[in-house]
Write an enzyme that holds these catalytic residues in place. Structure first.
Site, mmCIF file in Angstrom:
data_model
loop_
_atom_site.group_PDB
_atom_site.id
_atom_site.type_symbol
_atom_site.label_atom_id
_atom_site.label_comp_id
_atom_site.label_asym_id
_atom_site.label_seq_id
_atom_site.Cartn_x
_atom_site.Cartn_y
_atom_site.Cartn_z
ATOM 1 N N HIS A 1 -14.249 -2.804 8.834
ATOM 2 C CA HIS A 1 -13.522 -2.564 7.581
ATOM 3 C C HIS A 1 -13.689 -3.664 6.549
ATOM 4 O O HIS A 1 -12.896 -3.789 5.627
ATOM 5 C CB HIS A 1 -12.020 -2.325 7.848
ATOM 6 C CG HIS A 1 -11.765 -1.305 8.903
ATOM 7 N ND1 HIS A 1 -12.239 -0.013 8.822
ATOM 8 C CD2 HIS A 1 -11.106 -1.382 10.079
ATOM 9 C CE1 HIS A 1 -11.880 0.660 9.891
ATOM 10 N NE2 HIS A 1 -11.194 -0.157 10.685
ATOM 11 N N LYS B 1 0.839 -1.197 0.000
ATOM 12 C CA LYS B 1 0.000 0.000 0.000
ATOM 13 C C LYS B 1 0.881 1.257 0.000
ATOM 14 O O LYS B 1 0.525 2.270 -0.606
ATOM 15 C CB LYS B 1 -0.905 0.025 1.226
ATOM 16 C CG LYS B 1 -2.054 -0.981 1.186
ATOM 17 C CD LYS B 1 -3.020 -0.708 2.352
ATOM 18 C CE LYS B 1 -3.781 -1.929 2.810
ATOM 19 N NZ LYS B 1 -4.808 -2.410 1.897
ATOM 20 N N GLU C 1 -2.428 7.034 7.985
ATOM 21 C CA GLU C 1 -3.300 7.923 7.230
ATOM 22 C C GLU C 1 -4.150 8.731 8.182
ATOM 23 O O GLU C 1 -4.466 8.282 9.284
ATOM 24 C CB GLU C 1 -4.249 7.099 6.337
ATOM 25 C CG GLU C 1 -3.594 6.570 5.101
ATOM 26 C CD GLU C 1 -4.534 5.729 4.233
ATOM 27 O OE1 GLU C 1 -5.726 5.590 4.585
ATOM 28 O OE2 GLU C 1 -4.055 5.229 3.212
ATOM 29 N N ARG D 1 -7.173 -7.828 -9.166
ATOM 30 C CA ARG D 1 -7.885 -9.101 -9.389
ATOM 31 C C ARG D 1 -9.350 -8.803 -9.613
ATOM 32 O O ARG D 1 -9.777 -7.656 -9.523
ATOM 33 C CB ARG D 1 -7.739 -9.963 -8.140
ATOM 34 C CG ARG D 1 -8.243 -9.225 -6.904
ATOM 35 C CD ARG D 1 -8.275 -10.086 -5.665
ATOM 36 N NE ARG D 1 -8.318 -9.297 -4.452
ATOM 37 C CZ ARG D 1 -9.425 -8.797 -3.910
ATOM 38 N NH1 ARG D 1 -10.586 -8.979 -4.476
ATOM 39 N NH2 ARG D 1 -9.360 -8.082 -2.793
HETATM 40 P P1 ADP Z 1 -7.844 -3.610 2.885
HETATM 41 O O1 ADP Z 1 -6.626 -3.937 2.096
HETATM 42 O O2 ADP Z 1 -7.914 -4.327 4.164
HETATM 43 O O3 ADP Z 1 -9.069 -3.708 2.030
HETATM 44 P P2 ADP Z 1 -8.149 -0.709 2.690
HETATM 45 O O4 ADP Z 1 -7.028 0.240 2.705
HETATM 46 O O5 ADP Z 1 -8.799 -0.967 1.386
HETATM 47 O O6 ADP Z 1 -7.652 -2.077 3.330
HETATM 48 O O7 ADP Z 1 -9.234 -0.220 3.740
HETATM 49 C C1 ADP Z 1 -10.310 -1.015 4.118
HETATM 50 C C2 ADP Z 1 -11.418 -0.158 4.723
HETATM 51 O O8 ADP Z 1 -10.955 0.593 5.852
HETATM 52 C C3 ADP Z 1 -11.967 0.904 3.804
HETATM 53 O O9 ADP Z 1 -12.951 0.392 2.945
HETATM 54 C C4 ADP Z 1 -12.494 1.941 4.770
HETATM 55 O O10 ADP Z 1 -13.751 1.574 5.276
HETATM 56 C C5 ADP Z 1 -11.520 1.893 5.905
HETATM 57 N N1 ADP Z 1 -10.476 2.914 5.730
HETATM 58 C C6 ADP Z 1 -9.318 2.776 5.057
HETATM 59 N N2 ADP Z 1 -8.601 3.907 5.085
HETATM 60 C C7 ADP Z 1 -9.317 4.796 5.807
HETATM 61 C C8 ADP Z 1 -9.098 6.157 6.222
HETATM 62 N N3 ADP Z 1 -7.995 6.808 5.898
HETATM 63 N N4 ADP Z 1 -10.061 6.757 6.946
HETATM 64 C C9 ADP Z 1 -11.185 6.094 7.312
HETATM 65 N N5 ADP Z 1 -11.444 4.828 6.962
HETATM 66 C C10 ADP Z 1 -10.519 4.172 6.221
HETATM 67 P P1 ADP Z 2 -12.841 -7.560 -1.817
HETATM 68 O O1 ADP Z 2 -12.344 -6.161 -1.808
HETATM 69 O O2 ADP Z 2 -12.930 -8.176 -3.186
HETATM 70 O O3 ADP Z 2 -14.048 -7.750 -1.020
HETATM 71 P P2 ADP Z 2 -10.995 -8.112 0.294
HETATM 72 O O4 ADP Z 2 -9.894 -7.136 0.078
HETATM 73 O O5 ADP Z 2 -12.003 -7.896 1.368
HETATM 74 O O6 ADP Z 2 -11.727 -8.409 -1.104
HETATM 75 O O7 ADP Z 2 -10.367 -9.563 0.581
HETATM 76 C C1 ADP Z 2 -10.031 -10.459 -0.404
HETATM 77 C C2 ADP Z 2 -11.099 -11.477 -0.635
HETATM 78 O O8 ADP Z 2 -10.532 -12.755 -0.603
HETATM 79 C C3 ADP Z 2 -12.185 -11.448 0.425
HETATM 80 O O9 ADP Z 2 -13.427 -11.317 -0.182
HETATM 81 C C4 ADP Z 2 -12.108 -12.743 1.128
HETATM 82 O O10 ADP Z 2 -13.402 -13.280 1.341
HETATM 83 C C5 ADP Z 2 -11.336 -13.596 0.175
HETATM 84 N N1 ADP Z 2 -10.538 -14.488 0.932
HETATM 85 C C6 ADP Z 2 -9.617 -14.183 1.845
HETATM 86 N N2 ADP Z 2 -9.104 -15.270 2.372
HETATM 87 C C7 ADP Z 2 -9.738 -16.312 1.767
HETATM 88 C C8 ADP Z 2 -9.667 -17.709 1.875
HETATM 89 N N3 ADP Z 2 -8.837 -18.293 2.731
HETATM 90 N N4 ADP Z 2 -10.467 -18.462 1.104
HETATM 91 C C9 ADP Z 2 -11.286 -17.889 0.233
HETATM 92 N N5 ADP Z 2 -11.393 -16.596 0.082
HETATM 93 C C10 ADP Z 2 -10.635 -15.804 0.842
HETATM 94 MG MG MG Z 3 -9.481 -2.659 0.355
#
Ligand code: ADP
Ligand code: ADP
Ligand code: MG
Length: 661
Positions: A235, A116, A200, A292
């Site tokens: 989240h 990230k 952040e 993906r």
């Molecule tokens: P992940 O890789 O786990 O998906 P993300 O960076 O996409 O992590 O963040 C997941 C979620 O966390 C976001 O959809 C949002 O709800 C929350 N989030 C992430 N960054 C921030 C931020 N700077 N401020 C508030 N909420 C955040």
């Molecule tokens: P998305 O943004 O597509 O919802 P996330 O960033 O939340 O995806 O996480 C990646 C996706 O991979 C999730 O939807 C989660 O359900 C899936 N995932 C993570 N670990 C596993 C696992 N062990 N088996 C199957 N699916 C998984």
């Molecule tokens: Mg995300």
């Protein structure tokens, strides 16, 4: 185009990819772990190969083994789905090295977006707006603390290698920073083997809006509009929709351009999602790019009428994008919910078990179900507890919400805890209905979303009572048919024909709520609450009319409870039977029903035999496993109600057993 591909995944996404391959005439190779030997994706694929034991790292994450299967089976390409190896640059590279097409971006693009922090630095130079924060290499705790103080609280600490919401810590005050940092690093190390973090500014009440992008190998990059995934818990996405409520064409174009710029900056090819966080003023900032196919891609498919897996396959085969930016349709509104095996009322604890009853709503042009399971399947402890995705479409958002509520009400799951009722309340919540969705909505509305029922539905209690009576009558008839002694009183008994008028009171409970119904049966037939009752069908569903009011209910028996599905409502009821000495009497009858649909393979005791508690009585085979039914207590076998070789349905009584004390 490919003629055969391997799918390096399981569950609904593997089934989803197979569906498109079928339509395009591409043969499919599934891989599976020992725990998934009879999983739906294995049954659907043209061929399937076991890649190891249940644990993902011993099966679905084994790069060498999966490549070996691909080569051996003659697959030309590998679709990684999401999760597992989908964002693993080394896997993409290993595919390329083995001469197998990875259906996804080049390894370099995955690597560029894999951290990230590095991704943010790259996006910064491409002119994509970022959330204010620190994403440098320096990881000294004192230094990071200084950065957090400078950004201003609240701040969010994230794992650079993160995903799935893991490791994230919100810090409200400077004095809490060091402890939060240490705990984020710990989780990052154990989940990703990498403890680097970024910091952040934590936005308050933001929305998560993401853009679906596609790029081909010929330098074309377009987007397929946005998805709003703001309804989140810890989240993690719970509900996703497209388009985002309140999105203007200008903002869509601006976010779409930023997303395409992000993709271009890393030489992207294939499907990707650029995630933004948007504040209440409408400003949006890059969060991360998922390299993906996304879990929630179906909502985009519903509003664009495109098959994104087909796009992935065509692009991976070298074809150009099928549409230009101006040609991408945007019709109506789609909403997806993730149906999980979990118990919302117990802190969303994942639930495992067998899907004793699984009946999703009927698919149509408006309702889509992406599922990796069928009735009888096991939701095991090894993988993601998602049971299915339910996606609806309609011309307007308000109508899509009604579609969703109707579809959720039609969805029947018995055997594992699930979030269906929680999802119904969420989608029905006034804030959600109004499109005022931000990432804190679920937490704020928690009490309303999880409140206990305050009233039993009378129709559910009526259905439960009538179901109980019809089952009693059926059992009596079964006994009569199987009884060795045709002169026994069982031979002539019929639950509906008793001498004179008889009244019975049946009482049911759900939690602390109880309700009773009085059933009267005499020469004119059944009466309930003084009204005549007609039961027109009691097989799959129970169709009955009380007076002029007709209802269709589905009643499923599960672990001493009745799951009653009446229009628009599900109720879990427990029979309160004053004649049963709780425990003891129930014990002697419990356990002698088929635990799942299957075949009787052996009868182990003689009719009339006196047996001890635990004596094996009968063996049935289901899901390639043998299950032995044992005597629930000391007692006597009165009759076996089926013979060896008979196929039996789930829940039918198999042995007439009399317990003795
Ligand atoms: P992940 O890789 O786990 O998906 P993300 O960076 O996409 O992590 O963040 C997941 C979620 O966390 C976001 O959809 C949002 O709800 C929350 N989030 C992430 N960054 C921030 C931020 N700077 N401020 C508030 N909420 C955040
Ligand atoms: P998305 O943004 O597509 O919802 P996330 O960033 O939340 O995806 O996480 C990646 C996706 O991979 C999730 O939807 C989660 O359900 C899936 N995932 C993570 N670990 C596993 C696992 N062990 N088996 C199957 N699916 C998984
Ligand atoms: Mg995300």
């Amino acid at each position: 185009m490919f003629t055969k591909i391997l799918i390096a995944n399981r569950g609904e996404i593997a089934c989803r990819v197979i569906a498109t391959c079928r339509r395009l005439g591409i043969r499919t190779v599934a891989v599976y772990s020992e725990a998934d030997a009879s999983a739906r994706h294995v049954r659907l694929a043209d061929e399937a190969h076991c890649v190891g034991p249940a644990a993902s790292r011993d099966s679905y994450l084994r790069v060498e083994r999966i490549l070996e299967v691909a080569k051996h089976s003659g697959a030309q390409a590998i679709h990684p789905g999401y999760g597992f190896l989908s964002e693993n640059a080394a896997f993409a590279q290993a595919c390329a090295d083995a001469g197998i097409v990875f259906i996804g971006p080049p390894a370099g693009a995955i690597r560029a977006m894999g951290s990230k922090s590095a991704a943010k630095a790259l996006m910064d130079s491409a002119g994509v707006p970022l959330v204010p924060g620190f994403h440098g290499d320096e990881q000294d705790a004192h230094y990071l603390h200084g950065q957090a103080d400078q950004i201003g609280y609240p701040v969010l600490i994230k794992a650079s290698a993160g995903g799935g919401g893991k490791g994230m810590r919100i810090v409200e005050r400077s004095e809490d920073f060091r402890a939060a940092l240490a705990s984020c690093q710990r989780e990052a190390r154990s989940s990703f083997g990498d403890e680097r973090v970024l910091i952040e500014k934590y936005l308050v009440r933001p929305r998560h809006i993401e853009i679906q992008v596609f790029a081909d190998m010929h330098g074309n990059v377009i987007h397929l509009h946005e998805r709003d995934c703001s309804a989140q818990r810890r989240h993690q996405k719970v509900v996703e929709e497209a388009p985002a409520p309140g999105m203007s064409a200008e903002r869509r174009a601006a976010m779409g351009k930023a997303a395409c710029d992000a993709a271009r900056a890393v030489g992207y090819v294939g499907a990707g999602t650029v995630e933004f966080i948007a504040d209440s003023s409408g400003a949006f900032y890059f969060m991360e790019m998922n390299t993906r196919l996304q879990v929630e891609h179906p909502v985009t498919e519903m509003i664009t009428g495109q098959d994104l897996v087909e796009w992935q396959l065509r692009i991976a085969a070298g074809e150009p994008l099928p549409l230009t930016q101006d040609q991408v349709p945007l019709n109506g509104h789609a909403i997806e919910v993730r149906v999980y095996a979990e118990e919302p009322e117990k802190g969303f604890l994942p639930s495992i078990g067998r899907l004793a009853h699984y009946a999703p709503p009927t698919p149509s042009a408006n309702v889509r179900i992406d599922s990796g399971v069928e009735q009888g399947d096991e939701i095991g402890p090894h993988y993601d507890p998602m049971i299915a995705k339910l996606i609806v479409w309609d011309a307007q958002r308000a109508r899509a919400i009604e579609r969703m509520l109707a579809a959720l009400a039609d969805f029947r799951i018995v055997g594992v805890g699930n979030n269906l009722a929680f999802l119904s309340r969420l989608v029905d919540h006034p804030e959600f209905r109004a499109g005022r969705v931000d990432t804190g909505l679920i937490e704020r509305a928690r009490d309303e979303l999880l409140a206990a029922e305050t009233k039993l539905a009378p129709v559910a209690v009526e259905a439960a009572a009538l179901w109980t009576l019809t089952r009693e009558a059926q059992r009596l008839r079964q006994r009569a048919q199987h009884s060795a002694d045709s002169h026994s009183p069982w031979g002539i008994a019929d639950g509906w024909r008793m001498n004179g008028v008889q009244t019975r009171r049946l009482e049911f409970a759900a939690g602390a709520l109880t309700q009773a119904v009085e059933v009267e049966y005499g020469t004119e037939g059944l009466k309930l609450g003084g009204q005549p009752v007609r039961i027109s069908d009691a097989a799959e569903a129970l169709c009955f009319a009380i007076g002029e009011h007709r209802t269709t209910a589905v009643v499923v028996e599960g672990s001493e409870q009745l799951h009653v599905f009446t229009p628009g409502r599900r109720s879990v009821l427990r029979r309160i039977d004053p004649l049963l000495h709780a425990g003891e009497a129930q014990d002697s009858h419990g356990g002698l029903v088929a635990p799942m649909p299957g075949k009787i393979v052996a009868i182990l005791a003689a009719v009339g035999a006196d047996v001890e508690k635990g004596t094996p009585l009968l063996v049935m085979e289901a899901m390639k496993m043998e299950h032995t039914l044992c005597a629930p207590s000391k007692g006597r076998v009165r009759a076996f109600l089926y013979a060896v070789g008979d196929q039996v349905k789930d829940g039918v009584e198999l042995i007439d057993f009399e317990g003795t004390t």
